[in-house]
Design a protein around this motif. Structure first.
Motif, PDB file in Angstrom:
ATOM      1  N   PRO A  51      22.263 -12.416  18.275  1.00 46.10           N
ATOM      2  CA  PRO A  51      21.482 -13.483  18.896  1.00 46.10           C
ATOM      3  C   PRO A  51      20.741 -13.026  20.148  1.00 46.10           C
ATOM      4  CG  PRO A  51      23.816 -13.856  19.223  1.00 46.10           C
ATOM      5  CD  PRO A  51      23.690 -12.676  18.304  1.00 46.10           C
ATOM      6  N   ASN A  52      20.950 -11.782  20.580  1.00 44.16           N
ATOM      7  CA  ASN A  52      20.166 -11.233  21.677  1.00 44.16           C
ATOM      8  C   ASN A  52      18.808 -10.742  21.186  1.00 44.16           C
ATOM      9  OD1 ASN A  52      22.162 -11.647  23.649  1.00 44.16           O
ATOM     10  ND2 ASN A  52      23.201  -9.785  23.025  1.00 44.16           N
ATOM     11  N   LYS A  53      18.654 -10.584  19.879  1.00 44.19           N
ATOM     12  CA  LYS A  53      17.397 -10.113  19.305  1.00 44.19           C
ATOM     13  C   LYS A  53      16.665 -11.204  18.534  1.00 44.19           C
ATOM     14  CE  LYS A  53      18.464  -5.249  19.096  1.00 44.19           C
ATOM     15  NZ  LYS A  53      18.327  -4.041  18.314  1.00 44.19           N
ATOM     16  N   ILE A  54      17.394 -12.128  17.935  1.00 41.45           N
ATOM     17  CA  ILE A  54      16.810 -13.227  17.172  1.00 41.45           C
ATOM     18  C   ILE A  54      17.473 -14.516  17.655  1.00 41.45           C
ATOM     19  CG2 ILE A  54      16.565 -14.299  14.897  1.00 41.45           C
ATOM     20  CD1 ILE A  54      16.603 -11.515  13.662  1.00 41.45           C
ATOM     21  N   GLU A  55      16.659 -15.515  17.924  1.00 42.64           N
ATOM     22  CA  GLU A  55      17.190 -16.794  18.376  1.00 42.64           C
ATOM     23  C   GLU A  55      17.647 -17.613  17.174  1.00 42.64           C
ATOM     24  OE1 GLU A  55      15.840 -20.742  20.897  1.00 42.64           O
ATOM     25  OE2 GLU A  55      14.516 -19.031  20.781  1.00 42.64           O
TER      26      GLU A  55
END
Length: 148
Positions: free
Chosen positions: A99-103
């Motif tokens: 979730p740090n790369k894709i919301e």
């Protein structure tokens, strides 16, 4: 709202911290979270009857995932928030869910559905970020205003 499951709370806090990453990824910039490729995943662990902190009159509905394509993980969908949180934690440990790369949605069940839909479409890379196809889909969605 009371958080009874620390794993679910960790997933939700991490998802909330990742706000804005989708926009960064759509611009083609790296969020700075890099590392070695994650190992391939096998079959997800069976759900434990004690996994839920509350009792239900019926067992949670699940959808069995198809066999993984190549080295993609199997994803077991569920409507049980605790089981969905456990599945997201498993996928995150393997490096696929980041979730740090894709919301993703704040709700674990919805986030798991999003992850599976995008993974099946070929939009998620092994490092948990977008593939080139995923970035193109994000750009199309941003231009058209339709959800991904």
């Amino acid at each position: 709202m009371t958080m009874r499951n620390p794993k679910l709370k960790a997933v939700l806090v991490t998802a909330a911290a990742g706000l804005g990453i989708l926009a960064t990824a759509a611009c083609g910039k790296d969020a700075g979270d890099s590392g070695p490729p994650a190992p391939s995943l096998g079959t997800p662990p069976a759900a434990s009857p004690s996994a839920s902190s509350h009792s239900r009159s019926a067992a949670p509905a699940t959808t069995a995932a198809a066999a993984p394509t190549g080295d993609r993980p199997q994803v077991k969908l569920t409507d049980d928030p605790d089981a969905a949180g456990d599945e997201l934690v498993r996928l995150r440990k393997a490096g696929w869910f980041n979730p740090n790369k894709i919301e993703y949605a704040d709700d674990a069940v919805i986030a798991l559905q999003q992850f599976k839909r995008w993974l099946d479409a070929g939009y998620i890379a092994r490092d948990g970020g977008w593939t080139p196809e995923g970035l193109a889909a994000v750009e199309r969605a941003n231009k058209s205003g339709t959800p991904l």
